[in-house]
Structure formats: structure tokens, C-alpha cells
Design an enzyme around this catalytic site. Sequence first.
Site, short mmCIF file in Angstrom:
data_model
loop_
_atom_site.label_atom_id
_atom_site.label_comp_id
_atom_site.label_asym_id
_atom_site.label_seq_id
_atom_site.Cartn_x
_atom_site.Cartn_y
_atom_site.Cartn_z
N ASP A 1 35.89 30.77 41.98
CA ASP A 1 36.50 31.07 40.67
C ASP A 1 36.44 29.88 39.72
O ASP A 1 37.27 29.76 38.82
CB ASP A 1 37.96 31.54 40.84
CG ASP A 1 38.12 32.61 41.88
OD1 ASP A 1 37.40 33.61 41.82
OD2 ASP A 1 38.97 32.44 42.78
N LYS B 1 31.46 29.55 37.44
CA LYS B 1 30.00 29.46 37.62
C LYS B 1 29.28 30.42 36.68
O LYS B 1 28.21 30.10 36.16
CB LYS B 1 29.64 29.76 39.08
CG LYS B 1 30.21 28.77 40.08
CD LYS B 1 29.81 29.10 41.51
CE LYS B 1 30.46 30.37 42.04
NZ LYS B 1 31.92 30.29 42.15
N ALA C 1 32.83 38.63 45.50
CA ALA C 1 32.70 37.59 44.49
C ALA C 1 32.79 38.24 43.11
O ALA C 1 32.46 39.41 42.94
CB ALA C 1 31.36 36.89 44.63
N GLY C 2 33.22 37.46 42.14
CA GLY C 2 33.28 37.99 40.78
C GLY C 2 33.05 36.88 39.78
O GLY C 2 33.63 35.80 39.87
N HIS C 3 32.17 37.13 38.82
CA HIS C 3 31.96 36.18 37.72
C HIS C 3 32.43 36.86 36.44
O HIS C 3 32.00 37.97 36.12
CB HIS C 3 30.48 35.82 37.57
CG HIS C 3 29.93 35.03 38.71
ND1 HIS C 3 30.64 34.05 39.35
CD2 HIS C 3 28.73 35.08 39.33
CE1 HIS C 3 29.90 33.52 40.31
NE2 HIS C 3 28.74 34.14 40.32
N GLN D 1 31.18 32.59 45.56
CA GLN D 1 32.27 31.85 46.22
C GLN D 1 32.05 30.34 45.99
O GLN D 1 31.64 29.96 44.93
CB GLN D 1 32.38 32.21 47.71
CG GLN D 1 32.92 33.60 47.96
CD GLN D 1 31.82 34.63 48.11
OE1 GLN D 1 30.70 34.37 48.53
NE2 GLN D 1 32.13 35.86 47.76
N THR E 1 39.83 41.35 42.51
CA THR E 1 41.03 42.01 43.05
C THR E 1 42.21 42.04 42.11
O THR E 1 43.13 42.83 42.32
CB THR E 1 41.48 41.28 44.34
OG1 THR E 1 41.87 39.94 43.98
CG2 THR E 1 40.37 41.23 45.36
N PRO F 1 46.94 37.26 41.83
CA PRO F 1 47.25 35.96 41.22
C PRO F 1 46.70 34.84 42.09
O PRO F 1 46.84 34.87 43.31
CB PRO F 1 48.78 35.93 41.17
CG PRO F 1 49.23 36.94 42.19
CD PRO F 1 48.16 37.98 42.24
#
Length: 415
Positions: A14, A17, A40-42, A219, A296, A299
Site C-alpha cells: 500500500d 506503487k 493486491a490493490g493499486h 504487495q 478490502t 482500516p
Amino acid sequence: MLMVDMVVGLQWGDEGKGKIVDLIAKNYDIVIRSQGGHNAGHTVVVDSKKYALHLLPSGVLNPNAINVIANGVVVYPPQLIKEIEEFDKDIKNKLIISDKAHMILDHHIAIDRAREKLRGKNAIGTTGRGIGPAYADKIARVGVRMGELKNIEKLLEKLNHYYEMNKGYFEYLGVEIPKIEELKKELEYWQEELGDLIADTTKFLWDNFDKNMLLEGAQATLLDIDHGTYPYVTSSNTIASGALTGSGIPPKRLNKVIGIAKAYTTRVGNGPFPTEEISSLGDKIRENGAEFGTTTGRPRRCGWFDLVACKYAVTINGCDEVAIMKLDVLDGFDEVKICVAYQKNSEIIDYFPSDLEDVEPIYERLRGWDKTAGITKWDNLPENAKKYIEFIEDKIKTKIKYISTGPDRDSTIIR
């Protein structure tokens, strides 16, 4: 022959990237995602519009780049189809999926969630997206690869045998075995939507070594299955060398590694976190930085910058340059802290140990600053913000080339 560059996270993920990849992707002909899955999330912001990417490489926002989902990725087809639909139809003309990339099936997701529930207080804190079970099947040589969508009947036969072999395990976990007819319809739909995009990406990359390529890590270093804070890690090799395995690119082709770190530190899920700030200061960082998971919505745990961990990550990845993200999140603090060493069992250490349990941070305190948000030139930064960046740069012995001062693409200082 041109070389290959890479962007890699230096913390627990996080870091931002996606923004750096989006910013520099215009310089590359091919952008490659080499490991991880839709855990993963960008988040990338362009012209105030937010894009949340989970499987698609961030190069999709560059109209000229070809985007490759390489062999090291685990693909959940429904998620990929959903992401593709969020873009115009031309996206399919610049996307290639490896035939060797493994698939996540619904039973992987069910197993992931059941295992996490059974762990109770020892839960790892996974996203429950089936990543670990899919990689486990890959290593056990019973996994399913994207290329197998080309022969549905043979694939169904293989899966039916797999379910029979694991019937007892499924029953123990309370996981329902899919009905073959329903599974067949689903696989046929995936084949229809994605079949034309599946190819031998290793050969494609080798055939295009005359083009500029960018490897995009998912990640981050401290979540690496071998070199991270095991067992609170992801299920793939997230460091620079893992990207080569996950794409088929020879090591000697790797030219430049750009490491990405936030101006502070965050972590999602369980596991040790020496600089975590469990106080109103941690809450302020979370609020200022909108620190909630792209994938997700969870927090994120927040804390101060950890130089010990960053030096470890810079070294293991062989970073040539570093980007410091979200400097503006620390705007308005009277002072900021940086962890410069650890205390473990009454001993002062300046290296990142294999076991972070019972580690206490040793801090240096620096004066805060008023405002960096939106600043695009180094000379315009407040002096204390410059000192903060220079302090980190001096300790990690690596040039900090990029400094992000806001979510938009243009809110970036390039030194």
C-alpha cells in the site's frame, strides 16, 4: 537491446506503487505484473478520477503501453473480467495474460476463509481471496493454469479428480464441492471473455527485448514469503528477484529498481509492527492518509517511518532509486519520529531480524512542517520537510528521486 526496470514496495504494501507506475509508464512500451493476485490493490488518481486496480497492471492508464499479466500471478477470472469492463473495449487490444498463470477458483476462496476462521486468535489476517490456497495447489502441482481454459472438457475431468481426492478435506473445512455442470458454465464464460487474451507471455517478452519494459510488483518486501515477517506474509516472492521468476525475464536484463515507501508506515492484517502508533497520532495519520484497503476497505494500522526495515528492503531489492509517497499526510504535525534502530532483549540492533517479536523501536525526533500538499518543486518544500527527506536519504544511502505530495499524478516532485 533495451533493459527492464522495476517498481517494488519497500514496506508492508500500500505504499503507492500504482501512482509511480502510472507516472512513469509513459516511458515504457510494456508494463508487467509478475506476482500476487486480487488481494493486491493499486489506487491511481488521474484528473481527479480514482481507479482501483487489483489484477490489471497500472500501465492500463497509458494508452500506448501493452500490459502483461505474467506467469507468477494467480488470476481470479471474475475479478479480471470485472476490471476489464470498467475500461473501454480497447483495453483488450493491449492486454496479454500468461497461459502459465494459475487460476483461483471459488473453492480456493472458501478454503482460505475456512482456514482463517479455524485459526481463531492466531489468524494471519489474509484478505480471504483464495491466494494462499491457489499458490499451495501450484506448489503441490495440482493447480489449474489459464491456458487450460482452451480445453474445458479436459479441465473438468482434472477438477473432478481433484475434488474426489480432497473430499474428506473439503468436508472437514465445511467447504462445498462445486457442481460440475455449474462449474462448466462458469469456465466456458471465462474462456469466452478471456480466451483471446491468453498467450505465452514469456515468449512475448523475449520477442520484445528491443522495447522498454517495466515490472510492477504487488504487495511489498516485508510481505515476501521468504524474506518478510513470516508467517504474516503473502504467498509469493514480492522482492525484485521474484519478479524475474514471475515473468521469465533473465536477471541480466534488469536495469533499474525503484523502491517505493510511504513517508510513514502502514500494515494491514496481523503480525508484528514495531513503529505502530496506537494513539490519536496513529488515528490522525490514518485519517489524513485515508488509510483503508483498496481491496478490502479494512482500516490500515499506522505508525512512524521505520529506517531499519527500509534499509533492509533497499538492500535486498538492490534499489537504485527510492520514491517517498504521501509526504503531505504528515503536514501539520509538531514533530515527526523516525525509527533508527531496534531494542531486542536489552540489545540495540540496527538490522532487520528474522523475528520481530518483542522488538521495540528507538526513535529520532524531527521538527514538523506546515504544508507540502500539492508542491511540485523541491525548492518550494518547507525546510523541515526537506530535512526529513534528506535524513532518510542519508541513512538508506540511496537517492530519493520521487516525492509524492498528493494523490494526483501531477502532485509529485521529481529530483
